[in-house]
Motif scaffolding. Structure first.
Motif, mmCIF file in Angstrom:
data_model
loop_
_atom_site.group_PDB
_atom_site.id
_atom_site.type_symbol
_atom_site.label_atom_id
_atom_site.label_comp_id
_atom_site.label_asym_id
_atom_site.label_seq_id
_atom_site.Cartn_x
_atom_site.Cartn_y
_atom_site.Cartn_z
ATOM 1 N N LEU A 44 0.808 -1.212 0.000
ATOM 2 C CA LEU A 44 0.000 0.000 0.000
ATOM 3 C C LEU A 44 0.838 1.258 0.000
ATOM 4 C CD1 LEU A 44 -2.743 -0.574 2.673
ATOM 5 C CD2 LEU A 44 -2.979 -0.629 0.200
ATOM 6 N N SER A 45 0.370 2.256 -0.709
ATOM 7 C CA SER A 45 1.064 3.535 -0.672
ATOM 8 C C SER A 45 0.185 4.637 -0.075
ATOM 9 C CB SER A 45 1.526 3.906 -2.075
ATOM 10 O OG SER A 45 0.443 3.827 -2.969
ATOM 11 N N GLY A 46 -1.002 4.299 0.359
ATOM 12 C CA GLY A 46 -1.873 5.291 0.999
ATOM 13 C C GLY A 46 -2.567 4.673 2.195
ATOM 14 N N LEU A 47 -3.076 5.527 3.036
ATOM 15 C CA LEU A 47 -3.551 5.076 4.344
ATOM 16 C C LEU A 47 -5.072 5.022 4.462
ATOM 17 C CD1 LEU A 47 -1.962 4.244 6.775
ATOM 18 C CD2 LEU A 47 -2.144 6.564 7.638
ATOM 19 N N ALA A 48 -5.549 4.080 5.254
ATOM 20 C CA ALA A 48 -6.993 3.922 5.448
ATOM 21 C C ALA A 48 -7.598 5.082 6.237
ATOM 22 C CB ALA A 48 -7.263 2.633 6.203
ATOM 23 N N ARG A 49 -8.797 5.434 5.908
ATOM 24 C CA ARG A 49 -9.483 6.515 6.617
ATOM 25 C C ARG A 49 -10.907 6.092 6.968
ATOM 26 N NH1 ARG A 49 -6.606 11.302 5.557
ATOM 27 N NH2 ARG A 49 -4.932 10.841 4.130
ATOM 28 N N CYS A 50 -11.023 4.935 7.568
ATOM 29 C CA CYS A 50 -12.362 4.457 7.907
ATOM 30 C C CYS A 50 -12.753 5.030 9.270
ATOM 31 C CB CYS A 50 -12.379 2.936 7.948
ATOM 32 S SG CYS A 50 -11.876 2.202 6.396
ATOM 33 N N ALA A 51 -13.796 5.762 9.290
ATOM 34 C CA ALA A 51 -14.106 6.597 10.438
ATOM 35 C C ALA A 51 -14.231 5.857 11.760
ATOM 36 C CB ALA A 51 -15.389 7.372 10.166
ATOM 37 N N LEU B 57 -13.001 2.958 12.742
ATOM 38 C CA LEU B 57 -12.017 1.919 13.021
ATOM 39 C C LEU B 57 -11.533 1.956 14.461
ATOM 40 C CD1 LEU B 57 -9.576 1.685 10.003
ATOM 41 C CD2 LEU B 57 -11.297 0.058 10.747
ATOM 42 N N GLU B 58 -11.370 0.775 15.025
ATOM 43 C CA GLU B 58 -10.758 0.648 16.339
ATOM 44 C C GLU B 58 -9.370 0.042 16.236
ATOM 45 O OE1 GLU B 58 -13.649 -1.454 18.634
ATOM 46 O OE2 GLU B 58 -15.024 0.245 18.582
ATOM 47 N N GLU B 59 -9.200 -0.846 15.239
ATOM 48 C CA GLU B 59 -7.878 -1.435 15.032
ATOM 49 C C GLU B 59 -7.486 -1.303 13.580
ATOM 50 O OE1 GLU B 59 -7.211 -5.411 16.425
ATOM 51 O OE2 GLU B 59 -8.541 -5.092 18.122
ATOM 52 N N LEU B 60 -6.344 -0.698 13.343
ATOM 53 C CA LEU B 60 -5.838 -0.564 11.983
ATOM 54 C C LEU B 60 -4.399 -1.045 11.950
ATOM 55 C CD1 LEU B 60 -6.004 0.389 9.053
ATOM 56 C CD2 LEU B 60 -5.357 2.667 9.819
ATOM 57 N N ASP B 61 -4.153 -2.060 11.145
ATOM 58 C CA ASP B 61 -2.800 -2.580 11.001
ATOM 59 C C ASP B 61 -2.360 -2.399 9.558
ATOM 60 O OD1 ASP B 61 -0.445 -3.985 10.928
ATOM 61 O OD2 ASP B 61 -1.171 -5.698 12.076
ATOM 62 N N VAL B 62 -1.506 -1.423 9.320
ATOM 63 C CA VAL B 62 -0.949 -1.218 7.978
ATOM 64 C C VAL B 62 0.560 -1.438 8.019
ATOM 65 C CG1 VAL B 62 -2.722 0.264 6.968
ATOM 66 C CG2 VAL B 62 -0.946 1.284 8.375
ATOM 67 N N SER B 63 0.987 -2.314 8.947
ATOM 68 C CA SER B 63 2.419 -2.580 9.045
ATOM 69 C C SER B 63 2.931 -3.298 7.807
ATOM 70 C CB SER B 63 2.699 -3.427 10.292
ATOM 71 O OG SER B 63 1.991 -4.629 10.246
ATOM 72 N N ARG B 64 4.211 -3.147 7.536
ATOM 73 C CA ARG B 64 4.889 -3.816 6.408
ATOM 74 C C ARG B 64 4.206 -3.541 5.074
ATOM 75 N NH1 ARG B 64 8.801 -4.812 9.822
ATOM 76 N NH2 ARG B 64 7.765 -5.077 11.770
ATOM 77 N N ASN B 65 4.110 -2.266 4.744
ATOM 78 C CA ASN B 65 3.629 -1.870 3.431
ATOM 79 C C ASN B 65 4.665 -0.940 2.804
ATOM 80 O OD1 ASN B 65 0.761 -2.717 2.526
ATOM 81 N ND2 ASN B 65 0.579 -2.484 4.742
#
Ligand SMILES: *[C@@H]1O[C@H](CO)[C@@H](O)[C@H](O)[C@H]1NC(C)=O
Ligand SMILES: *[C@@H]1O[C@H](CO)[C@@H](O)[C@H](O)[C@H]1NC(C)=O
Ligand SMILES: *[C@@H]1O[C@H](CO)[C@@H](O)[C@H](O)[C@H]1NC(C)=O
Ligand SMILES: *[C@@H]1O[C@H](CO)[C@@H](O)[C@H](O)[C@H]1NC(C)=O
Ligand SMILES: *[C@@H]1O[C@H](CO)[C@@H](O)[C@H](O)[C@H]1NC(C)=O
Ligand SMILES: *[C@@H]1O[C@H](CO)[C@@H](O)[C@H](O)[C@H]1NC(C)=O
Ligand SMILES: *[C@@H]1O[C@H](CO)[C@@H](O)[C@H](O)[C@H]1NC(C)=O
Ligand SMILES: *[C@@H]1O[C@H](CO)[C@@H](O)[C@H](O)[C@H]1NC(C)=O
Length: 525
Positions: free
Chosen positions: A223-230, A232-240
């Motif tokens: 991924l090159s962009g980040l999630a924006r889900c209003a 969310l309680e847990e967001l894991d975008v590690s290792r992108n």
């Protein structure tokens, strides 16, 4: 002969029919979908066995099949899951960890009653096409993890609450066909980790389209962009492949409890605005990036934070970190290894005195100097893990370590500690991992077993170890003692990387066996 055969056949038809259509449905599924049953697990699925409710893997309620649990039976075949759909009471289908394959296009026509379907760990390698399970209006959980599905996600039933597509070969852009998931208005947990999803985040996926989403795992993608889900309680975008400045995250993410941005290429300093997450945040993982500086004072009193991982960055301002971290009184785990932190170890340890809930502290592979301060454990009585390896620590290990009675894991290796190993170490009641080698420590190892003593002498001290009964001078580890090379720190670090895992493993094994070789007796006497 001929007439007898006819009679038998008539009987079979009669009896399977008399136990209901459900047996016939199961048999027809077996015929269509299972080519190989290596252990004959389904050999009791026969027309002559009347009660399908007693067949392997079949569970019934009031005479109707409600669950099919056929996980880990080594079954191989082209799956026709639609053959199970006539079983109107069937809710729970577990076919995980077999070798089912085939396309995932069928199953749309029927109105099925499935609620939870687990197809994880199989051999599906074709794209999910339109219609797959779309007729299953009650489907709440679908697990397709650990297959080779290349993508092609199409609308699932709006009832879906948990979808696990992790560990496949989905290479779609996030803004592409994955956007179809936006029909899943009730989706609470979505796991897309360990695929090859690339691109940025479409504004629509999130606040607009996935209003119920709480747990979103996108780790190990591209991924090159980040999630924006209003919500969310847990967001894991590690290792992108996320890069650029550390995001200060929009206010829309104000409910976050757990976020991992680890293992990306974020640069610059930690933005003060990130602390807006503080009122709900319990876990913040910024490790393994290229972040510099300190921790902004806006994080003062980030009072719900329990786990803070800043390791493997270029953070260097130990004072600002200490003064901010010291106010996080709910902190349980602090990881700051492999950074450029310098100065006296007293500074961070004294600062943590008010973090009375601290259970794990990892400051290894920095450049801290001085000795291990006494009295530290009195203020952090719950400490289980103390990792100070590979620093520039000197002086003796204080007998006060005996007051850290919660300690389970200690690593002081690759420092310049000297003097005796305090005997108090051996009476720590929970100690399971002890790594102290590559220092200049010596001491008595109170043990009944000379064999254990010699084992300990190899792993605890680089030069001299005495044990009851035997006194031995080590030479094996001297190649890594600090005084042997012009730049000991670098040499130690390299050597340490190679040997640490191995050593810790042997320490762990021995600790499990007990210092004196008695199984389950994890302490020295
Ligand atoms: C089949 O049986 C063998 C021997 O009992 C066992 O080792 C193996 O794990 C079984 N395989 C499956 C898939 O159950
Ligand atoms: C899926 O497989 C079935 C046979 O099992 C075939 O009839 C159908 O055309 C296939 N669909 C796709 C989209 O490949
Ligand atoms: C999906 O299946 C995998 C492997 O069987 C399991 O580890 C994972 O926890 C499951 N996912 C969910 C959401 O239950
Ligand atoms: C899984 O699928 C691949 C091809 O997609 C095939 O080569 C392999 O034999 C299959 N494995 C099993 C256990 O069926
Ligand atoms: C996300 O998935 C990865 C790999 O599948 C796993 O290691 C990690 O623990 C998951 N993160 C969360 C927050 O569950
Ligand atoms: C990651 O995504 C970029 C485009 O954003 C692409 O050029 C690159 O090939 C992708 N890498 C992998 C391993 O898929
Ligand atoms: C710990 O808390 C007390 C009382 O709030 C305060 O006076 C003291 O300065 C704090 N110590 C540290 C190291 O922050
Ligand atoms: C180890 O400590 C002893 C005293 O306990 C000292 O004589 C010796 O020089 C030290 N060795 C090294 C390599 O620092």
């Amino acid at each position: 002969m001929k007439s007898q055969t006819v009679v038998v056949m008539v009987l079979l038809i009669c009896c399977s029919a008399s136990s209901g259509d459900e047996s016939e449905t199961l048999l027809s599924f077996k015929r269509s979908s299972i080519d190989v049953d290596p252990n004959g697990s389904l050999s009791d699925w026969t027309p002559s066995s009347r009660n399908s409710c007693s067949w392997t893997g079949v569970a019934c309620d009031s005479g109707h099949v409600t669950a099919l649990r056929l996980g880990r039976l080594g079954l191989v075949g082209r799956l026709r899951i639609d053959d199970l759909m006539p079983l109107r009471e069937l809710r729970d289908v577990d076919l995980s960890w077999n070798s089912f394959y085939g396309n995932l296009s069928h199953g749309g026509a029927d109105n099925c009653g499935f609620v939870a379907v687990d197809l994880s760990g199989n051999n599906f390698s074709e794209a999910v096409t339109g219609g797959f399970f779309s007729g299953c209006g009650r489907l709440a959980e679908l697990n397709l993890s650990r297959n080779s599905v290349p993508g092609g996600i199409h609308p699932f039933s709006a009832s879906l609450r948990r979808l696990d597509l992790s560990q496949n070969r989905i290479s779609d852009e996030l803004s592409g066909r994955l956007g179809d998931l936006s029909r899943c208005a009730n989706l609470v947990a979505l796991d897309l980790s360990r695929n090859a999803i690339s691109g940025g985040f479409p504004e629509t996926l999130g606040s607009v389209s996935l209003p119920a989403l709480r747990v979103f795992n996108l780790s190990h993608n591209n991924l090159s962009g980040l999630a924006r889900c209003a919500n969310l309680e847990e967001l894991d975008v590690s290792r992108n492949a996320l890069a650029g400045p550390v995001p200060s995250l929009p206010g829309g993410l104000a409910r976050l409890v757990r976020i991992s941005l680890a293992g990306n290429r974020f640069v610059g300093t930690v933005p003060p605005d990130l602390s807006r997450l503080c009122w709900s945040l319990r876990e913040l993982d910024l490790s393994d990036n290229l972040i510099e500086g300190g921790l902004p004072s806006t994080f003062n009193s980030c009072s719900s934070l329990e786990t803070l991982n800043l390791g493997h960055n270029y953070l260097s301002k130990v004072n600002t970190i200490s003064s901010v971290v010291s106010t996080m009184t709910s902190l349980k785990s602090l990881f700051m290894p492999f950074k450029k932190l310098t100065g006296s170890l007293q500074v961070p340890l004294r600062a943590l005195a008010n973090c009375t809930n601290l259970e794990a502290l990892d400051l290894s592979a920095n450049e801290f100097t001085g000795n291990i301060p006494t009295g530290f454990c009195t203020s952090v009585p719950k400490l289980k893990k103390l990792l100070l390896a590979d620093n520039l620590l000197s002086g003796a290990v204080s007998p006060e370590i005996g007051k850290c009675t919660g300690l389970e894991s200690v690593d002081f290796s690759f420092n310049g500690l000297e003097g005796p190993i305090p005997t108090e170490v051996w009476s720590l009641p929970r100690l399971a991992d002890l790594v102290m080698w590559a220092n200049n420590l010596s001491g008595e190892i109170p043990t009944r077993s000379a064999r254990t003593a010699s084992w300990l002498s190899r792993h605890l001290s680089s030069t001299t170890t005495q044990s009851t009964g035997k006194s031995r001078r080590r030479s094996g580890n001297q190649r890594i003692s600090r005084s042997d090379t012009p730049d000991p720190h670098r040499a130690i670090r390299a050597d340490r990387a190679r040997t640490r895992d191995r050593v810790q493993e042997s320490v762990r094994v021995a600790a499990k066996r007990g210092w004196d070789g008695v199984p389950g007796h994890g302490r020295a006497v």
